[in-house]
Each structure stands twice: as structure tokens, then as C-alpha cells.
Design an enzyme around this catalytic site. Sequence first.
Site, PDB file in Angstrom:
ATOM      1  N   SER A   1      46.885  47.940  43.710  1.00 17.73           N
ATOM      2  CA  SER A   1      45.620  48.673  43.804  1.00 17.73           C
ATOM      3  C   SER A   1      45.238  48.811  45.264  1.00 17.73           C
ATOM      4  O   SER A   1      45.514  47.921  46.083  1.00 17.73           O
ATOM      5  CB  SER A   1      44.515  47.929  43.059  1.00 17.73           C
ATOM      6  OG  SER A   1      43.251  48.529  43.306  1.00 17.73           O
TER       7      SER A   1
ATOM      8  N   TYR B   1      39.672  40.327  41.839  1.00 19.77           N
ATOM      9  CA  TYR B   1      40.701  41.271  41.406  1.00 19.77           C
ATOM     10  C   TYR B   1      41.444  41.831  42.622  1.00 19.77           C
ATOM     11  O   TYR B   1      42.680  41.926  42.626  1.00 19.77           O
ATOM     12  CB  TYR B   1      40.030  42.401  40.618  1.00 19.77           C
ATOM     13  CG  TYR B   1      40.928  43.564  40.264  1.00 19.77           C
ATOM     14  CD1 TYR B   1      41.749  43.512  39.146  1.00 19.77           C
ATOM     15  CD2 TYR B   1      40.927  44.724  41.026  1.00 19.77           C
ATOM     16  CE1 TYR B   1      42.567  44.585  38.795  1.00 19.77           C
ATOM     17  CE2 TYR B   1      41.736  45.800  40.696  1.00 19.77           C
ATOM     18  CZ  TYR B   1      42.551  45.728  39.579  1.00 19.77           C
ATOM     19  OH  TYR B   1      43.355  46.801  39.237  1.00 19.77           O
TER      20      TYR B   1
END
Length: 242
Positions: free
Chosen positions: A137, A151
Site C-alpha cells: 500500500s 496498517y
Amino acid sequence: MTPVTVVTGGGRGIGAATVRRLAAAGHDVVFCYRRDSDAADAVLRDIAAAGRQGHAVRADTTDPDQVVRLFDTAEKLGELTGLVNNAGVTSPIGPFVDLTVTDLRRVVDVNLIGYVLCAQQAARRLRPGGAIVNVSSAAATLGSPGEYVHYAAVKAATDTLTVGLAKELAPRGIRVNCVAPGVVDTEIHTISGVPDRAQRAAGRIPLGRAGRADEIAAAIVWLLGEDASYTTGTVLRVAGGM
């Protein structure tokens, strides 16, 4: 030889788009999913419509035994040639201080431990010419302050896993790369408690919109293919300029 690729989290979102692109590119595909059997069946129908073989395996990638079963199923179709490590979760968006241990452990288990377990199986089974693509990501470098710093930290670990494993497996002729999407319009934002996050984020993305799952899948499929034969240890950012 027909390529045989494992895709984790292949029932929806980026995973499903990747499975469909792989089938269209001539791969036989085995993918896993957690709960949505209807979505998995729809993906299987699309694999068949592309003239390829496919299996959908209900599996939790944090469980070593279930991971072995997933890869054993793939080898029934032929010699394994690729892995897409995609299965992932987020947790409710909010301040770092409000993060619960339960949410933290779940994000680490699925997004890191699950990736490691699947990469281990792939590393044991792949032959020269094989490839692994991890889905990371853009959060890994942006940090996601006020949303999910934990995250982002785990996705940074995915980038490191990619670089280290690429160097370790290169002498065996196995490539390992990573795709780092930005904000993509999928159902994952519902889990974070902000279903319209992709639309809300459009104003801070240089290209002015969220990405589409198929745009990420295109990068993944390229990294698995012969056109990327000299590419390894790379984190390919597909994030609209973020």
C-alpha cells in the site's frame, strides 16, 4: 506449460480483478476466500469463461495448515509458477491511541503473518522462472496518520519482506516484487467504517480520483509475466501520484 498461479483473497476487490486478468492471460488460477461463496463462484465462472481451469478454496491465510491445503490444491493443476499475496484487512479508521489490541493483532496476522506463510510455501515449490507479487500500500510511505498507522506500518513490513526475499530467491531464478496501490474503490473501506472513503479521498489524489481494482491487477499481472523478467525487488507504486 500453462502458468499456475495462487491468488490469496481472490473473491473480491483487487484479488478478483487479478484472478480475472490472469485467466484472460492464459493462467490456471487457484484462489482463496474467507466468507463470500457467491462472489467466489462468480469469479470461478469467469475463469471458466476464459477457457482456463480454476479452484476456489475457503481458507484463512493465517493458519499454516490451511495455507498448505491451498497450495496443494494449486499443484493439482500443474507445477506452481506464481503467487499473488493479496489477502488483507484493515480496521476501523481512527486515532492511533484508540487502536485496540484485537484490531492490531488481526491486521498483523492477516497482512504480515499470512503473507509470510504463503511466501514460504511458494518459495518451497516454485522453480526457476517463478514469481511472487506482494500487494502492499502507498500507506507504507505515507503513514496514514489519523486513520490506521498500524496498517501502514505492517505494509511497510511487506515492502521489506519483498526486498529481502527477492535477494534470497534471485539465485534460484525466482523473482519477488510488490505493488503498492493508493486509494482504490473497493469494499475494503466498508470494514474501516468509511464506505465512501475512496470518493472522499479524490481531492487529495493528484490524478483527482481513486483507482480501480483492474488498474492494480494490470500491474500485478505484468510483474508475474515475461515482460518483467529482469524486475525483482521492486515496489511498484500505483497510486495516482500520491
